[in-house]
Design a protein around this motif. Structure first.
Motif, PDB file in Angstrom:
ATOM      1  N   ILE A  24       0.835  -1.205   0.000  1.00  0.00           N
ATOM      2  CA  ILE A  24       0.000   0.000   0.000  1.00  0.00           C
ATOM      3  C   ILE A  24       0.870   1.255   0.000  1.00  0.00           C
ATOM      4  CG2 ILE A  24      -1.668   1.339   1.339  1.00  0.00           C
ATOM      5  CD1 ILE A  24      -2.792  -1.337   2.359  1.00  0.00           C
ATOM      6  N   ALA A  25       1.912   1.253   0.816  1.00  0.00           N
ATOM      7  CA  ALA A  25       2.758   2.435   0.966  1.00  0.00           C
ATOM      8  C   ALA A  25       3.444   2.835  -0.339  1.00  0.00           C
ATOM      9  CB  ALA A  25       3.799   2.193   2.052  1.00  0.00           C
ATOM     10  N   LYS A  29       1.811   8.386  -4.179  1.00  0.00           N
ATOM     11  CA  LYS A  29       2.611   9.302  -5.014  1.00  0.00           C
ATOM     12  C   LYS A  29       3.646   8.560  -5.853  1.00  0.00           C
ATOM     13  CE  LYS A  29       2.052  13.305  -1.959  1.00  0.00           C
ATOM     14  NZ  LYS A  29       2.741  14.376  -1.178  1.00  0.00           N
ATOM     15  N   HIS A  30       3.234   7.423  -6.402  1.00  0.00           N
ATOM     16  CA  HIS A  30       4.137   6.637  -7.242  1.00  0.00           C
ATOM     17  C   HIS A  30       4.455   7.408  -8.518  1.00  0.00           C
ATOM     18  CE1 HIS A  30       5.821   3.331  -9.565  1.00  0.00           C
ATOM     19  NE2 HIS A  30       5.803   2.586  -8.478  1.00  0.00           N
ATOM     20  N   PRO A  31       5.724   7.466  -8.919  1.00  0.00           N
ATOM     21  CA  PRO A  31       6.080   8.199 -10.144  1.00  0.00           C
ATOM     22  C   PRO A  31       5.523   7.498 -11.384  1.00  0.00           C
ATOM     23  CG  PRO A  31       7.964   6.964  -9.321  1.00  0.00           C
ATOM     24  CD  PRO A  31       6.902   6.875  -8.265  1.00  0.00           C
ATOM     25  N   ALA A 183      -3.658   5.333 -14.444  1.00  0.00           N
ATOM     26  CA  ALA A 183      -4.076   5.933 -13.178  1.00  0.00           C
ATOM     27  C   ALA A 183      -4.773   4.932 -12.266  1.00  0.00           C
ATOM     28  CB  ALA A 183      -5.017   7.108 -13.454  1.00  0.00           C
ATOM     29  N   PHE A 184      -5.323   3.852 -12.842  1.00  0.00           N
ATOM     30  CA  PHE A 184      -6.016   2.847 -12.040  1.00  0.00           C
ATOM     31  C   PHE A 184      -5.041   1.850 -11.411  1.00  0.00           C
ATOM     32  CE2 PHE A 184      -9.407   4.436 -14.665  1.00  0.00           C
ATOM     33  CZ  PHE A 184     -10.534   4.331 -13.868  1.00  0.00           C
ATOM     34  N   ASN A 185      -3.794   1.881 -11.845  1.00  0.00           N
ATOM     35  CA  ASN A 185      -2.806   0.908 -11.371  1.00  0.00           C
ATOM     36  C   ASN A 185      -2.642   0.954  -9.861  1.00  0.00           C
ATOM     37  OD1 ASN A 185      -0.488  -0.689 -10.950  1.00  0.00           O
ATOM     38  ND2 ASN A 185       0.260  -0.210 -13.016  1.00  0.00           N
ATOM     39  N   ARG A 186      -2.534   2.137  -9.303  1.00  0.00           N
ATOM     40  CA  ARG A 186      -2.282   2.291  -7.866  1.00  0.00           C
ATOM     41  C   ARG A 186      -3.494   1.935  -7.000  1.00  0.00           C
ATOM     42  NH1 ARG A 186       2.297   1.115  -9.038  1.00  0.00           N
ATOM     43  NH2 ARG A 186       2.928   2.243 -10.917  1.00  0.00           N
TER      44      ARG A 186
END
Length: 226
Positions: A24-25, A29-31, A183-186
């Motif tokens: 989760i962490a 804000k994953h690049p 954008a749905f990846n995270r």
């Protein structure tokens, strides 16, 4: 050092919780999945964290399987083996992402971009060689293994059923990334992280409760035999 079944079970439970928390962490804000991101220190740190997450997940699901292998049967064994293989392949991918891709961004940015597109569930523009096989194995193991293992845990009724159901649904939902924007990846990773945390906590509690029950009933059984 005395290694006991109880200690190994608690370690597996803790590994599952840590794996879910890290999963989760690292989404926060994953690049972007692009060559420009791969050459940053943030990318290396996140990729290393994901590799640790995958290793912890293998330890966690191993403890879950061994705790209830008699109840899960062949479905549980198949799910465990495929899921573990998927996480091992994921571990390899993340090691490559941390140690190899950053060094290729200057000379082979197109290749790096294609690898990252494929890793995100898209279709690469060029040939990425053996990396495509590794990524495909990782994706198949994660999705199919998560589904089978989640169903087996749900049917076994030993660990939290809500977490088992969430694991199955969360891993299968990842297949939708092939047609959904990046954008749905995270967000789609979060349910699986929550499921691993829930299953880890449930494994810890289940073992503690079983141990307490054994302590309570043990003397009575011995007395009855006498």
């Amino acid at each position: 050092m005395n290694i006991t079944t109880a200690g190994l079970t608690r370690a597996a439970a803790a590994a599952a919780v840590l794996s879910g928390a890290i999963f989760i962490a690292v989404q926060i804000k994953h690049p972007p999945m692009a060559a420009a991101s791969a050459e940053t220190m943030q990318w290396v740190v996140r990729s290393c964290a994901k590799a640790v997450m995958a290793a912890l997940a293998v330890a966690g699901i191993t403890g879950m399987y061994l705790r209830q292998h008699r109840r899960t049967g062949l479905l549980g064994l198949a799910g465990y083996l495929v899921f573990a293989a998927g996480y091992l392949a994921m571990f390899s991918v993340e090691v490559i992402a941390a140690a190899v891709l950053p060094s290729l961004t200057g000379t082979e940015p197109g290749y790096v971009n294609d690898v990252l597109v494929s890793a995100a569930g898209g279709a690469p523009a060029g040939d990425i060689g053996g990396m495509q096989t590794v990524l495909s194995l990782s994706g198949f193991g994660y999705i199919a293994g998560g589904l089978l293992f989640g169903i087996a845990l749900f049917r076994a009724r030993v660990l939290a059923r809500w977490a088992a159901a969430l694991l199955a649904l969360g891993t299968v939902a990842t297949a939708a990334l092939a047609v959904l924007p990046e954008a749905f990846n995270r967000p789609l990773a979060v349910p699986v992280g929550v499921a691993l945390i829930g299953l880890g906590v449930s494994l810890w509690r289940n073992h503690r409760e079983s141990s307490a029950e054994t302590v309570r009933t043990g003397p009575a059984r011995v007395h009855a035999v006498r």
